[in-house]
Design a protein around this motif. Sequence first.
Motif, mmCIF file in Angstrom:
data_model
loop_
_atom_site.group_PDB
_atom_site.id
_atom_site.type_symbol
_atom_site.label_atom_id
_atom_site.label_comp_id
_atom_site.label_asym_id
_atom_site.label_seq_id
_atom_site.Cartn_x
_atom_site.Cartn_y
_atom_site.Cartn_z
ATOM 1 N N GLY A 167 -20.990 -27.607 17.501
ATOM 2 C CA GLY A 167 -21.900 -27.494 16.353
ATOM 3 C C GLY A 167 -23.334 -27.379 16.830
ATOM 4 O O GLY A 167 -24.194 -28.186 16.443
ATOM 5 N N GLY A 168 -23.600 -26.426 17.682
ATOM 6 C CA GLY A 168 -24.947 -26.216 18.208
ATOM 7 C C GLY A 168 -25.118 -24.756 18.581
ATOM 8 O O GLY A 168 -24.142 -23.998 18.635
ATOM 9 N N SER A 169 -26.350 -24.351 18.848
ATOM 10 C CA SER A 169 -26.609 -22.935 19.122
ATOM 11 C C SER A 169 -26.167 -22.562 20.532
ATOM 12 O O SER A 169 -26.123 -23.399 21.439
ATOM 13 N N SER A 170 -25.882 -21.284 20.724
ATOM 14 C CA SER A 170 -25.438 -20.813 22.037
ATOM 15 C C SER A 170 -26.566 -20.901 23.065
ATOM 16 O O SER A 170 -26.319 -21.142 24.239
ATOM 17 N N GLY A 171 -27.810 -20.705 22.631
ATOM 18 C CA GLY A 171 -28.935 -20.812 23.559
ATOM 19 C C GLY A 171 -29.062 -22.223 24.111
ATOM 20 O O GLY A 171 -29.236 -22.432 25.319
ATOM 21 N N ARG A 172 -28.945 -23.213 23.244
ATOM 22 C CA ARG A 172 -29.005 -24.615 23.703
ATOM 23 C C ARG A 172 -27.831 -24.919 24.634
ATOM 24 O O ARG A 172 -27.977 -25.598 25.632
ATOM 25 N N GLN A 173 -26.640 -24.420 24.272
ATOM 26 C CA GLN A 173 -25.458 -24.715 25.097
ATOM 27 C C GLN A 173 -25.621 -24.098 26.479
ATOM 28 O O GLN A 173 -25.408 -24.749 27.496
ATOM 29 N N LEU A 174 -26.019 -22.826 26.521
ATOM 30 C CA LEU A 174 -26.126 -22.141 27.812
ATOM 31 C C LEU A 174 -27.181 -22.828 28.679
ATOM 32 O O LEU A 174 -26.979 -23.059 29.868
ATOM 33 N N GLU A 175 -28.280 -23.172 28.049
ATOM 34 C CA GLU A 175 -29.328 -23.824 28.831
ATOM 35 C C GLU A 175 -28.830 -25.158 29.390
ATOM 36 O O GLU A 175 -29.150 -25.529 30.521
ATOM 37 N N GLY A 176 -28.029 -25.876 28.611
ATOM 38 C CA GLY A 176 -27.468 -27.136 29.096
ATOM 39 C C GLY A 176 -26.557 -26.926 30.298
ATOM 40 O O GLY A 176 -26.514 -27.745 31.213
ATOM 41 N N PHE A 177 -25.858 -25.793 30.317
ATOM 42 C CA PHE A 177 -24.932 -25.504 31.424
ATOM 43 C C PHE A 177 -25.684 -25.301 32.746
ATOM 44 O O PHE A 177 -25.174 -25.623 33.813
ATOM 45 N N ASP A 179 -28.660 -26.658 33.426
ATOM 46 C CA ASP A 179 -29.611 -27.756 33.579
ATOM 47 C C ASP A 179 -29.073 -28.749 34.624
ATOM 48 O O ASP A 179 -28.027 -29.364 34.415
ATOM 49 N N VAL A 180 -29.777 -28.877 35.746
ATOM 50 C CA VAL A 180 -29.263 -29.750 36.812
ATOM 51 C C VAL A 180 -29.807 -31.178 36.716
ATOM 52 O O VAL A 180 -29.308 -32.070 37.402
ATOM 53 N N THR A 239 -24.334 -22.518 42.715
ATOM 54 C CA THR A 239 -25.063 -21.276 42.446
ATOM 55 C C THR A 239 -24.836 -20.895 40.979
ATOM 56 O O THR A 239 -23.691 -20.765 40.536
ATOM 57 N N PHE A 240 -25.923 -20.769 40.265
ATOM 58 C CA PHE A 240 -25.844 -20.398 38.846
ATOM 59 C C PHE A 240 -26.277 -18.939 38.695
ATOM 60 O O PHE A 240 -27.362 -18.571 39.162
ATOM 61 N N HIS A 325 -41.912 -29.447 29.837
ATOM 62 C CA HIS A 325 -41.017 -29.113 30.944
ATOM 63 C C HIS A 325 -41.479 -29.796 32.223
ATOM 64 O O HIS A 325 -42.659 -30.076 32.380
ATOM 65 N N PHE A 326 -40.537 -30.051 33.119
ATOM 66 C CA PHE A 326 -40.922 -30.510 34.459
ATOM 67 C C PHE A 326 -40.311 -29.569 35.502
ATOM 68 O O PHE A 326 -39.539 -28.672 35.142
ATOM 69 N N GLU A 327 -40.697 -29.786 36.744
ATOM 70 C CA GLU A 327 -40.320 -28.860 37.830
ATOM 71 C C GLU A 327 -38.819 -28.516 37.854
ATOM 72 O O GLU A 327 -38.438 -27.369 38.047
ATOM 73 N N ALA A 328 -37.974 -29.521 37.643
ATOM 74 C CA ALA A 328 -36.525 -29.299 37.731
ATOM 75 C C ALA A 328 -36.001 -28.398 36.616
ATOM 76 O O ALA A 328 -34.838 -27.983 36.641
ATOM 77 N N ASP A 329 -36.859 -28.086 35.635
ATOM 78 C CA ASP A 329 -36.441 -27.209 34.523
ATOM 79 C C ASP A 329 -36.682 -25.733 34.818
ATOM 80 O O ASP A 329 -36.634 -24.910 33.904
ATOM 81 N N ARG A 330 -36.960 -25.407 36.073
ATOM 82 C CA ARG A 330 -37.400 -24.027 36.361
ATOM 83 C C ARG A 330 -36.388 -22.967 35.897
ATOM 84 O O ARG A 330 -36.781 -21.900 35.438
ATOM 85 N N SER A 331 -35.079 -23.273 35.995
ATOM 86 C CA SER A 331 -34.095 -22.277 35.522
ATOM 87 C C SER A 331 -34.184 -22.121 34.003
ATOM 88 O O SER A 331 -34.107 -21.010 33.474
ATOM 89 N N SER A 332 -34.325 -23.247 33.322
ATOM 90 C CA SER A 332 -34.388 -23.211 31.854
ATOM 91 C C SER A 332 -35.586 -22.413 31.370
ATOM 92 O O SER A 332 -35.477 -21.608 30.444
#
Length: 350
Positions: A167-177, A179-180, A239-240, A325-332
């Motif tokens: 029950g959430g958007s695909s953008g949020r889900q993909l970003e969670g995948f 997210d390290v 590797t993402f 955002h913080f440094e570890a969010d660079r992929s997001s």
Amino acid sequence: MKIQTTTLPTKPCYSQFDGNDWEILAQHWYPIARIQDVSTQPQQVMLLDIKMALYQLENGNIQLVRDICPHRGVPLSKGWVEGNEIVCPYHGLSFGEDGKCTKIPAQPDLTRIPERFTLTEFPVVLKYGLVWTSLLSQDATSANFPELDTWEQNGHQAILPPFVDIGGSSGRQLEGFIDVAHFAWVHHNAFADRKNPVVPKYNTEKTEYGLKAEYISDVSNYPHGMQHLAPEGFLWKRTFEVYPPFSAVLTVDFPNQGVLKILNACCPVSHNKTRLFVPLTRNFDTTGDLQAVYDFNAQIFAEDQDMIESQKPEELPLDLTAEVHFEADRSSTMYRRILADWGLSKRYVI
Ligand code: FES
Ligand SMILES: [Fe+2]
């Protein structure tokens, strides 16, 4: 007046997608079902708020049509397959493989059935055990399909767990995948550890298909009970590879040249609903218990689900100033920038 026989779908009035976003997203290809779940019993699936009927003809071909009878709007998914035709349950009209109406039982003497009785059909591509389609693109050759090269490769076991409805958007889900930084917090029961939350610096780069990130850390990918299997001091490389809008492949390098690949492929059912498909491959434990894989997978996605379903705004805010955002969010942040560059809206509603 020229009568159009098949009309391309447009954003339904009840859809809460932004109109321009819908037009952009509808050009892409998404998985809508597992091939193994398709049968001659028609079923309804939904993509970007468009309802479709999915079924298999007796010749084995898989058909996907707009789930609305052109006569009086009854969903064809309530009907049935007879030979290589689908029958609408309301007045018994039959439609052939090309979508054309072949029979109007109430008017058997009609010599020519008008073209307007034709169903809207969607293209079907079978890949990684899934049925993929697009609402507005007919050309699969230029589609940005994710690359899961081990799916049919010798030595790799292909596994397709049940899909997950979120029950959430695909953008949020993909970003969670991708997210390290959440491993230690959300997955501490499955494989990570709250005492080990630091994210070592990693690289993210733009690619032709989207983006690629390589993350090396000591966070094990084994479930807690099996972590002794990795040699002392083993470093895990993840590797993402992100294929926007909503697919990504994660490759995890295991000890002894083990390779696990997980395809996270979202079907954006609606602006706040996602059907998630997760085909995966591995070249180790290939005779191991599949139920254990399904269970581990289900546990991890259930842990994520709790976060994704509660995030506000529901859609991914592409305006980078909307969240911090913080440094570890660079992929997001790179992922958000790519979607914004496509012209997807920066609108967000809390
Ligand atoms: S509504 Fe389908 S046959 Fe009449
Ligand atoms: Fe997660």
